[in-house]
Write a protein that holds these residues in place. Sequence first.
Motif, mmCIF file in Angstrom:
data_model
loop_
_atom_site.group_PDB
_atom_site.id
_atom_site.type_symbol
_atom_site.label_atom_id
_atom_site.label_comp_id
_atom_site.label_asym_id
_atom_site.label_seq_id
_atom_site.Cartn_x
_atom_site.Cartn_y
_atom_site.Cartn_z
ATOM 1 N N THR B 45 8.159 -1.134 2.125
ATOM 2 C CA THR B 45 6.884 -0.426 2.264
ATOM 3 C C THR B 45 6.793 0.707 1.239
ATOM 4 O O THR B 45 5.781 0.846 0.537
ATOM 5 C CB THR B 45 6.758 0.164 3.691
ATOM 6 O OG1 THR B 45 6.955 -0.881 4.638
ATOM 7 C CG2 THR B 45 5.398 0.792 3.901
ATOM 8 N N ALA B 46 7.865 1.496 1.147
ATOM 9 C CA ALA B 46 7.857 2.643 0.233
ATOM 10 C C ALA B 46 7.726 2.184 -1.218
ATOM 11 O O ALA B 46 6.932 2.740 -1.991
ATOM 12 C CB ALA B 46 9.144 3.445 0.409
ATOM 13 N N ASN B 47 8.477 1.154 -1.582
ATOM 14 C CA ASN B 47 8.485 0.735 -2.982
ATOM 15 C C ASN B 47 7.222 -0.002 -3.396
ATOM 16 O O ASN B 47 6.705 0.229 -4.483
ATOM 17 C CB ASN B 47 9.721 -0.134 -3.251
ATOM 18 C CG ASN B 47 10.950 0.713 -3.489
ATOM 19 O OD1 ASN B 47 11.085 1.328 -4.535
ATOM 20 N ND2 ASN B 47 11.820 0.780 -2.497
ATOM 21 N N VAL B 48 6.739 -0.878 -2.531
ATOM 22 C CA VAL B 48 5.500 -1.589 -2.870
ATOM 23 C C VAL B 48 4.351 -0.581 -2.913
ATOM 24 O O VAL B 48 3.496 -0.629 -3.809
ATOM 25 C CB VAL B 48 5.235 -2.741 -1.870
ATOM 26 C CG1 VAL B 48 3.865 -3.355 -2.100
ATOM 27 C CG2 VAL B 48 6.323 -3.806 -1.987
ATOM 28 N N GLY B 49 4.370 0.361 -1.964
ATOM 29 C CA GLY B 49 3.326 1.393 -1.943
ATOM 30 C C GLY B 49 3.345 2.232 -3.209
ATOM 31 O O GLY B 49 2.306 2.476 -3.832
ATOM 32 N N ALA B 50 4.548 2.668 -3.611
ATOM 33 C CA ALA B 50 4.657 3.491 -4.816
ATOM 34 C C ALA B 50 4.204 2.704 -6.051
ATOM 35 O O ALA B 50 3.542 3.247 -6.939
ATOM 36 C CB ALA B 50 6.099 3.969 -4.987
ATOM 37 N N ALA B 51 4.549 1.417 -6.093
ATOM 38 C CA ALA B 51 4.165 0.590 -7.241
ATOM 39 C C ALA B 51 2.653 0.366 -7.276
ATOM 40 O O ALA B 51 2.041 0.365 -8.346
ATOM 41 C CB ALA B 51 4.914 -0.745 -7.192
ATOM 42 N N LEU B 52 2.047 0.196 -6.104
ATOM 43 C CA LEU B 52 0.579 0.035 -6.057
ATOM 44 C C LEU B 52 -0.105 1.319 -6.533
ATOM 45 O O LEU B 52 -1.084 1.267 -7.290
ATOM 46 C CB LEU B 52 0.129 -0.288 -4.627
ATOM 47 C CG LEU B 52 0.337 -1.730 -4.144
ATOM 48 C CD1 LEU B 52 0.143 -1.811 -2.625
ATOM 49 C CD2 LEU B 52 -0.623 -2.700 -4.847
ATOM 50 N N ALA B 53 0.425 2.453 -6.100
ATOM 51 C CA ALA B 53 -0.163 3.735 -6.510
ATOM 52 C C ALA B 53 -0.018 3.927 -8.017
ATOM 53 O O ALA B 53 -0.918 4.450 -8.677
ATOM 54 C CB ALA B 53 0.496 4.881 -5.747
ATOM 55 N N ALA B 54 1.119 3.459 -8.561
ATOM 56 C CA ALA B 54 1.330 3.579 -10.008
ATOM 57 C C ALA B 54 0.325 2.725 -10.779
ATOM 58 O O ALA B 54 0.045 2.986 -11.953
ATOM 59 C CB ALA B 54 2.767 3.171 -10.363
ATOM 60 N N LEU B 55 -0.229 1.705 -10.113
ATOM 61 C CA LEU B 55 -1.280 0.887 -10.740
ATOM 62 C C LEU B 55 -2.658 1.530 -10.558
ATOM 63 O O LEU B 55 -3.679 0.926 -10.871
ATOM 64 C CB LEU B 55 -1.291 -0.517 -10.123
ATOM 65 C CG LEU B 55 -0.125 -1.439 -10.489
ATOM 66 C CD1 LEU B 55 -0.175 -2.727 -9.656
ATOM 67 C CD2 LEU B 55 -0.162 -1.775 -11.974
ATOM 68 N N GLY B 56 -2.674 2.721 -9.986
ATOM 69 C CA GLY B 56 -3.945 3.435 -9.826
ATOM 70 C C GLY B 56 -4.637 3.179 -8.507
ATOM 71 O O GLY B 56 -5.751 3.659 -8.282
ATOM 72 N N LYS B 57 -4.004 2.423 -7.623
ATOM 73 C CA LYS B 57 -4.634 2.145 -6.328
ATOM 74 C C LYS B 57 -4.457 3.331 -5.385
ATOM 75 O O LYS B 57 -3.452 4.040 -5.448
ATOM 76 C CB LYS B 57 -4.003 0.904 -5.691
ATOM 77 C CG LYS B 57 -4.145 -0.354 -6.525
ATOM 78 C CD LYS B 57 -5.590 -0.766 -6.621
ATOM 79 C CE LYS B 57 -5.743 -1.945 -7.590
ATOM 80 N NZ LYS B 57 -7.155 -2.210 -7.896
#
Lengths: 263, 289
Positions: B45-57
């Motif tokens: 959850t933490a890593n997918v969330g951080a990666a999505l946020a890094a894509l601007g989401k």
Amino acid sequence: MSGRRIVITSGKGGVGKTTTTANVGAALAKRGRRVVLVDTDIGLRNLDLVLGVEKRIVFDLVEVIEGRCQLRQALIKDKRFPSLSMLAAAQTREKEAVSGEQMKRVIEELAENADYVLIDCPAGIEHGFRNALAGATEAIVVTTPEVSAIRDADRVVGKLAAASLPLRLIVNRVRPEMVKSGDMMSVEDVCDILQAELLGIVPDDEEIIDTTNRGEPIVLDDQNRLAAVYGKIARRLDGELVPFTNFETPGFFGKLINRLKVG
Amino acid sequence: MMRAIETSIAAPDGVPEPGPQSVTARGRAIVITSGKGGVGKTTTTANVGAALAALGKRVVLVDADVGLRNLDIVLGLESRVKYHLLDVLEEKVTLDEALVRDKRSETLYLLAAAQTREKEDVVTAQMKALVEQLRDRFDFVLIDCPAGIEMGFKNAVAGAQHAIVVCTPEVSAVRDADRVVGLLPSDWRPELIVNRLRPQLVKKGKMLSVDDVNGILRLPLLGVIADEPGVIVASNRGEPLALDPASETGAAYRAIAAKLCGQNVPAPTVNVPSGGFFSKLGSIFGGRA
């Protein structure tokens, strides 16, 4: 005299409760103790897989409680250890199908003909956890040297204290080289945070994945170092004073400990 | 090597309001679940969330593990948590007061679970309404599900529209994942992340391969994450690996995020040719289960 009734619990899932139950049980049976293992993870049972008896389940815990069979009919005898047997959890039922009072009666009945009843607790602290505790008179808390596992174990230690259950700690999956490099908490640190008496230290060993997948408790293999580790835990449970192997160095993890105190 | 402990409590963070282009598009609520505990739900959850946020989401992570929360630790936000999910559900504070903004990303938020309460305190309908509300403000609502299939699981699934099932290559994890898939709404098509794969062990026939796992579960494969000690270290430090450009595991999480955003991503490469076939695996589902 009635046998000891010990719940094996952790709070966090996947830290090794079921593997610990199977191997400590087998190690006690190897010493000639009469041992019954009870899987209380109704709906998500796995102890049968770890012991390799999944094809031999005829009746389960819920069927015993509902009076559909005799308790002795539901006990599966382990073919490798004559004094070891297990009672499986139901796979297709809910934890709410059983009450604490019912569980307590089953555990007490099992203890009449056993030296040890080891109760494999589900993850979490919900209904299934309370049921698993209901019949126990002492507890083993399993944790790994990870912040999240220790935080959950701390919560469970509090709940065990509230239930007046004495407890001892098994620190599982310790990687001495990571402790040495400062990337993992030492066993000392873990005991310090949880303020609990130590029962055993189990090193991380990839063999355990394979033996678990194959349904062969690792204590079957006398050559394996973990067999010796579980053997020592069994002797300590039996009341012997067995020194701890010192494969962990006193690592300093002060900041990590502070993090837990914040939470 | 450990980062310093945050001692001051951060000022309440503002939450991004929906931009003009996204007024009509509501976010996606995805529950991350597994059945078995300790397979990596929270880390995922933490890593997918951080990666999505890094894509601007715009991403909010909801810890649904009331009583045994850990998502705050994995994100390194534990000292910033002032209020939690139940405070919001019980209307003691507003959603804005309870949301904790990530230190590293302006579009990543955490809604923590209560640590000293019980899962039975959460009312399923309220949880559902809360997730609905979050979908108006975020592109992704990732719900970190507790282990097991009790009340906490039901509450975590209640507001979601989609599920990611996390499974390790172990027979017990596969069996529990199979059970969980059966408990999810029948019109869902959950996606699978195989976590903690050790290709060397698979090669030696000592670990199930991705094909072995998915031969049983038969779910669309979203990603494969290798087992590496760096994950434990990163979790202990509260720094998601997904944000480390040098980490291969981080890249695997970023690929999962890209896939969730609808981008075409090559199939996971951690996989090794299926060498170790575990004949046992088939039989564990053939019994009375």
